[in-house]
Scaffold this active site. Structure first.
Site, PDB file in Angstrom:
ATOM      1  N   GLU A   1       0.824  -1.201   0.000  1.00 41.69           N
ATOM      2  CA  GLU A   1       0.000   0.000   0.000  1.00 41.69           C
ATOM      3  C   GLU A   1       0.863   1.258   0.000  1.00 41.69           C
ATOM      4  O   GLU A   1       0.574   2.223  -0.716  1.00 41.69           O
ATOM      5  CB  GLU A   1      -0.954  -0.018   1.199  1.00 41.69           C
ATOM      6  CG  GLU A   1      -2.101  -0.999   1.064  1.00 41.69           C
ATOM      7  CD  GLU A   1      -1.733  -2.476   1.241  1.00 41.69           C
ATOM      8  OE1 GLU A   1      -2.597  -3.326   0.992  1.00 41.69           O
ATOM      9  OE2 GLU A   1      -0.582  -2.792   1.627  1.00 41.69           O
TER      10      GLU A   1
ATOM     11  N   ASP B   1       1.802  12.945 -15.134  1.00 39.93           N
ATOM     12  CA  ASP B   1       0.637  13.220 -15.979  1.00 39.93           C
ATOM     13  C   ASP B   1       0.287  14.701 -16.003  1.00 39.93           C
ATOM     14  O   ASP B   1      -0.041  15.248 -17.056  1.00 39.93           O
ATOM     15  CB  ASP B   1      -0.567  12.416 -15.487  1.00 39.93           C
ATOM     16  CG  ASP B   1      -1.817  12.733 -16.292  1.00 39.93           C
ATOM     17  OD1 ASP B   1      -1.795  12.545 -17.528  1.00 39.93           O
ATOM     18  OD2 ASP B   1      -2.809  13.200 -15.694  1.00 39.93           O
TER      19      ASP B   1
END
EC number: 4.6.1.17
Length: 160
Positions: free
Chosen positions: A114, A128
């Site tokens: 995680e 991005d």
């Protein structure tokens, strides 16, 4: 050398059975960096990226990713996470962004995946959001810094 817990006697991948394990407090911390041009870092720091708040969005993306790790990584257990913290700090020495994640759970298995997933997705989100300005960015050094709890106890990475 320890055996691989996700493989059975025939070598087939299987989800580890944690049904007999008592829940214990477990934590994991991970880090990674995204290296970029100094001009790209300036865009991020000054809030001039066309897509908006790069660091805030990356932080939230990392938190969301930690919560969905079991959907992304085969054989990863779904866990009721108690805490996910993602920090995205500009580092002019890189130049770039240093991303860290801390994850906590009271459960039967660790949260290393995680924490690593949170860092990975936060780095990808930075890429991005500013790729139009700098397609040559590099995501580097994603690694587990520390884990505690469970049968194997404490692990701390060597300094980089």
């Amino acid at each position: 050398m320890p055996s691989l817990t996700h493989l059975d006697a025939t070598g087939a991948a299987n989800m580890v059975d944690v049904s007999d394990k008592a829940p214990t407090a477990r934590t994991a911390r991970a880090e990674g960096t995204i290296v970029m041009l100094p001009e790209t870092l300036r865009l991020i720091r000054e809030g001039d990226a066309k897509k908006g708040d790069v660091l805030g969005t990356a932080r939230l993306a990392g938190i969301m990713a930690a919560k969905r790790t079991h959907e992304l990584i085969p054989l990863c257990h779904p866990l009721l996470l108690a805490k996910v913290r993602v920090d995205c700090e500009p580092d002019p020495a890189l130049p770039g962004i240093r991303i860290t994640a801390e994850v906590k759970v009271q459960g039967p298995t660790g949260v290393e995946m995680e924490a690593l997933t949170a860092v990975s997705v936060a780095c990808l989100t930075v890429y991005d959001m500013v790729k139009a300005a700098d397609r040559g960015m590099r995501i580097e050094g994603i690694r587990l810094l520390q884990k505690s709890g469970g049968r194997s106890g404490l692990y701390e990475a060597e300094p980089a």
